[in-house]
Design a protein around this motif. Structure first.
Motif, PDB file in Angstrom:
ATOM      1  N   PRO A   1      73.742 -30.940   4.777  1.00 59.02           N
ATOM      2  CA  PRO A   1      75.050 -30.310   4.565  1.00 59.02           C
ATOM      3  C   PRO A   1      74.847 -28.939   3.926  1.00 59.02           C
ATOM      4  O   PRO A   1      74.239 -28.839   2.859  1.00 59.02           O
ATOM      5  N   VAL A   2      75.344 -27.898   4.565  1.00 58.65           N
ATOM      6  CA  VAL A   2      75.084 -26.537   4.100  1.00 58.65           C
ATOM      7  C   VAL A   2      75.574 -26.326   2.673  1.00 58.65           C
ATOM      8  O   VAL A   2      74.857 -25.772   1.835  1.00 58.65           O
ATOM      9  N   ARG A   3      76.786 -26.767   2.399  1.00 56.98           N
ATOM     10  CA  ARG A   3      77.327 -26.563   1.049  1.00 56.98           C
ATOM     11  C   ARG A   3      76.440 -27.239   0.004  1.00 56.98           C
ATOM     12  O   ARG A   3      76.154 -26.668  -1.049  1.00 56.98           O
ATOM     13  N   CYS A   4      75.989 -28.449   0.281  1.00 64.00           N
ATOM     14  CA  CYS A   4      75.138 -29.165  -0.675  1.00 64.00           C
ATOM     15  C   CYS A   4      73.778 -28.490  -0.825  1.00 64.00           C
ATOM     16  O   CYS A   4      73.208 -28.459  -1.923  1.00 64.00           O
ATOM     17  N   LEU A   5      73.243 -27.967   0.257  1.00 65.10           N
ATOM     18  CA  LEU A   5      71.985 -27.221   0.168  1.00 65.10           C
ATOM     19  C   LEU A   5      72.145 -26.054  -0.791  1.00 65.10           C
ATOM     20  O   LEU A   5      71.303 -25.829  -1.674  1.00 65.10           O
ATOM     21  N   TYR A   6      73.224 -25.288  -0.617  1.00 69.44           N
ATOM     22  CA  TYR A   6      73.464 -24.132  -1.467  1.00 69.44           C
ATOM     23  C   TYR A   6      73.597 -24.548  -2.929  1.00 69.44           C
ATOM     24  O   TYR A   6      73.065 -23.891  -3.829  1.00 69.44           O
ATOM     25  N   GLN A   7      74.308 -25.632  -3.171  1.00 66.80           N
ATOM     26  CA  GLN A   7      74.517 -26.068  -4.542  1.00 66.80           C
ATOM     27  C   GLN A   7      73.225 -26.601  -5.165  1.00 66.80           C
ATOM     28  O   GLN A   7      72.960 -26.383  -6.351  1.00 66.80           O
ATOM     29  N   ALA A   8      72.425 -27.315  -4.384  1.00 72.76           N
ATOM     30  CA  ALA A   8      71.140 -27.807  -4.884  1.00 72.76           C
ATOM     31  C   ALA A   8      70.224 -26.638  -5.241  1.00 72.76           C
ATOM     32  O   ALA A   8      69.519 -26.663  -6.264  1.00 72.76           O
ATOM     33  N   LEU A   9      70.232 -25.602  -4.408  1.00 74.00           N
ATOM     34  CA  LEU A   9      69.428 -24.415  -4.707  1.00 74.00           C
ATOM     35  C   LEU A   9      69.947 -23.699  -5.946  1.00 74.00           C
ATOM     36  O   LEU A   9      69.165 -23.135  -6.724  1.00 74.00           O
ATOM     37  N   ALA A  10      71.265 -23.716  -6.162  1.00 73.11           N
ATOM     38  CA  ALA A  10      71.835 -23.113  -7.369  1.00 73.11           C
ATOM     39  C   ALA A  10      71.343 -23.843  -8.615  1.00 73.11           C
ATOM     40  O   ALA A  10      71.017 -23.218  -9.628  1.00 73.11           O
ATOM     41  N   VAL A  11      71.283 -25.158  -8.549  1.00 81.59           N
ATOM     42  CA  VAL A  11      70.756 -25.951  -9.665  1.00 81.59           C
ATOM     43  C   VAL A  11      69.292 -25.595  -9.922  1.00 81.59           C
ATOM     44  O   VAL A  11      68.879 -25.348 -11.065  1.00 81.59           O
ATOM     45  N   ALA A  12      68.496 -25.549  -8.865  1.00 81.88           N
ATOM     46  CA  ALA A  12      67.079 -25.228  -9.006  1.00 81.88           C
ATOM     47  C   ALA A  12      66.887 -23.835  -9.598  1.00 81.88           C
ATOM     48  O   ALA A  12      66.036 -23.624 -10.475  1.00 81.88           O
ATOM     49  N   ALA A  13      67.678 -22.875  -9.134  1.00 84.38           N
ATOM     50  CA  ALA A  13      67.570 -21.494  -9.616  1.00 84.38           C
ATOM     51  C   ALA A  13      67.840 -21.413 -11.117  1.00 84.38           C
ATOM     52  O   ALA A  13      67.151 -20.680 -11.847  1.00 84.38           O
ATOM     53  N   MET A  14      68.844 -22.161 -11.599  1.00 85.47           N
ATOM     54  CA  MET A  14      69.140 -22.159 -13.027  1.00 85.47           C
ATOM     55  C   MET A  14      68.007 -22.801 -13.829  1.00 85.47           C
ATOM     56  O   MET A  14      67.658 -22.335 -14.910  1.00 85.47           O
ATOM     57  N   CYS A  15      67.417 -23.865 -13.300  1.00 91.15           N
ATOM     58  CA  CYS A  15      66.366 -24.580 -14.029  1.00 91.15           C
ATOM     59  C   CYS A  15      65.109 -23.741 -14.212  1.00 91.15           C
ATOM     60  O   CYS A  15      64.410 -23.879 -15.226  1.00 91.15           O
ATOM     61  N   VAL A  16      64.786 -22.888 -13.249  1.00 87.39           N
ATOM     62  CA  VAL A  16      63.525 -22.138 -13.312  1.00 87.39           C
ATOM     63  C   VAL A  16      63.725 -20.721 -13.838  1.00 87.39           C
ATOM     64  O   VAL A  16      62.851 -19.871 -13.662  1.00 87.39           O
ATOM     65  N   GLN A  17      64.845 -20.451 -14.500  1.00 91.70           N
ATOM     66  CA  GLN A  17      65.022 -19.134 -15.104  1.00 91.70           C
ATOM     67  C   GLN A  17      63.947 -18.896 -16.158  1.00 91.70           C
ATOM     68  O   GLN A  17      63.556 -19.820 -16.882  1.00 91.70           O
ATOM     69  N   GLU A  18      63.492 -17.650 -16.263  1.00 89.53           N
ATOM     70  CA  GLU A  18      62.430 -17.326 -17.215  1.00 89.53           C
ATOM     71  C   GLU A  18      62.891 -17.491 -18.651  1.00 89.53           C
ATOM     72  O   GLU A  18      62.123 -17.926 -19.514  1.00 89.53           O
ATOM     73  N   ASP A  19      64.132 -17.152 -18.928  1.00 89.93           N
ATOM     74  CA  ASP A  19      64.672 -17.297 -20.273  1.00 89.93           C
ATOM     75  C   ASP A  19      65.096 -18.750 -20.475  1.00 89.93           C
ATOM     76  O   ASP A  19      66.046 -19.219 -19.852  1.00 89.93           O
ATOM     77  N   PRO A  20      64.401 -19.482 -21.353  1.00 83.00           N
ATOM     78  CA  PRO A  20      64.719 -20.915 -21.502  1.00 83.00           C
ATOM     79  C   PRO A  20      66.137 -21.176 -21.986  1.00 83.00           C
ATOM     80  O   PRO A  20      66.712 -22.223 -21.682  1.00 83.00           O
ATOM     81  N   THR A  21      66.722 -20.234 -22.731  1.00 80.23           N
ATOM     82  CA  THR A  21      68.080 -20.454 -23.226  1.00 80.23           C
ATOM     83  C   THR A  21      69.107 -20.410 -22.105  1.00 80.23           C
ATOM     84  O   THR A  21      70.237 -20.877 -22.282  1.00 80.23           O
ATOM     85  N   MET A  22      68.745 -19.855 -20.973  1.00 79.49           N
ATOM     86  CA  MET A  22      69.653 -19.773 -19.829  1.00 79.49           C
ATOM     87  C   MET A  22      69.553 -20.994 -18.922  1.00 79.49           C
ATOM     88  O   MET A  22      70.356 -21.150 -18.005  1.00 79.49           O
TER      89      MET A  22
END
Length: 384
Positions: free
Chosen positions: A319-340
């Motif tokens: 599902p395209v929408r779910c793919l986008y949302q899953a990638l959004a979650v992953a992007a937030m988790c791997v941010q360089e700034d841990p507080t983000m």
């Protein structure tokens, strides 16, 4: 080729030293278990009703086995019983003669006191922490200088076995199964961070440490590197940098300062592997694509490229929408700034929702282009 070679060539002095180390480890195991169980009850806040009764706090919940029993269970650690090999030793499939239970038996390498510490941590953590998404420790062996751990048998192996270097005939994980695994692994991590008291930092989250039971039910395993998290007004735990290259949070790798957000980064790498089918580190790929996070970061900035990040083995069936949302979650988790980075509880909320959105491949044609998701960039499923 056994893990416990005979020591005929060792000097008597070496033998005595090894025996003293083993004795000290066993004494430490018993006293540490007693302290862990006596201190404010069990480590697990949510399982207080399962606390040992009066007079039982001197004992660890796990069973003890002799080396002879475990050798018999694995047919003397025969090669055809070998399930795999990791950084801390070999894992064998075995059958306990006393109960006929099928188990996985990890035979730790004898590498001195560090191996003993990891053994002690693993026994204590898995004896005191219990959750459906953590592997169940059945028992252990501290017989002489032998160090073995006995777990429930996970018939489908590790997540890594289903994502990377698959033979052509092996079935690939579909989208629904991937989201189920991601949500379950996140729940295991949430338990360690939010339900354990004090909190536990896993420190070694990776695909090979997520084991799969029937129906691809995921459980976190290998707790030898786990650390108790900061309490009170402390913000981090300072420790020697340990873990696996490609999964380690950058601030931890540089400073040795370990926080719960270090685990969140590692989870983000695992989630990216689940979505993309790529390895955390893959030197066989083109220049610039060796490191999964480094490859993904520029693509996160352009949602038109999100569809290019989906695992090709999905063949567009997601599902395209779910793919986008899953990638959004992953992007937030791997941010360089841990507080983000988000709290793992918020990740669980987001992934549980995605896991509930079942994709029916019969009702939807495969994605063949790079469609834009209606409504623009996916909303963030949490608050800062």
């Amino acid at each position: 080729m056994g893990c416990f070679p005979c020591s005929g060539k060792s000097s008597e002095k070496q033998e005595k030293k090894r025996g003293d180390q083993a004795k000290a480890a066993q004494e430490k195991l018993g006293s540490a278990a007693a302290v862990g169980l006596k201190r404010d009850g069990p480590l697990n806040r949510s399982d207080r009703k399962e606390a040992p009764r009066s007079g039982e706090s001197e004992h660890i919940a796990a069973q003890t086995f002799t080396f002879r029993e475990l050798a018999a269970a694995t047919k003397n650690f025969r090669a055809d019983c070998l399930l795999g090999e990791g950084g801390f030793g070999r894992v064998y499939k075995g059958r306990l003669e006393s109960t006929s239970q099928i188990v996985a038996i990890k035979q730790l390498d004898r590498n001195g006191l560090q191996g003993n510490r990891e053994f002690l941590v693993e026994v204590l953590m898995l004896s005191l922490l219990h959750h459906p998404n953590l592997v169940n420790l059945i028992g252990y062996c501290a017989d002489g200088d032998q160090r073995l751990l006995v777990y429930e048998f996970m018939p489908l192996g590790s997540l890594e076995d289903h994502l990377h270097d698959l033979p052509s005939e092996k079935k690939r994980l579909d989208w629904n199964t991937r989201m189920k695994i991601a949500a379950g692994a996140a729940k295991g991590l949430e338990y360690l961070h939010d339900k354990a008291n004090p909190p536990v930092i896993y420190r070694d989250l990776k695909c090979s440490n997520i084991l799969l039971g029937e129906g691809h039910f995921p459980k976190l395993s290998d707790f030898g590197l786990a650390k108790l998290g900061p309490v009170g007004d402390k913000t981090h735990v300072s420790t020697r940098v340990m873990g696996t290259y490609g999964y380690c949070a950058p601030e931890y790798a540089m400073t040795g300062q370990l926080t719960l957000k270090s685990d969140v980064y590692s989870f983000g790498v695992v989630l990216l592997e689940i979505i993309t089918g790529r390895k955390a580190i893959d030197n066989s790929r083109a220049a610039g694509e060796h490191n999964l996070v480094a490859w993904a970061r520029p693509l996160f900035k352009d949602r038109r490229k999100f569809s290019q990040m989906a695992d090709p083995s999905l063949r567009g069936q997601y599902p395209v929408r779910c793919l986008y949302q899953a990638l959004a979650v992953a992007a937030m988790c791997v941010q360089e700034d841990p507080t983000m980075r988000p709290l793992i509880a918020d990740v669980v909320t987001a992934l549980s929702y995605l896991a509930s959105q079942k994709y029916d491949s019969e009702a939807h044609p495969p994605q063949t282009s790079h469609p834009a998701m209606a409504g623009g960039t996916p909303p963030r499923p949490w608050k800062d």
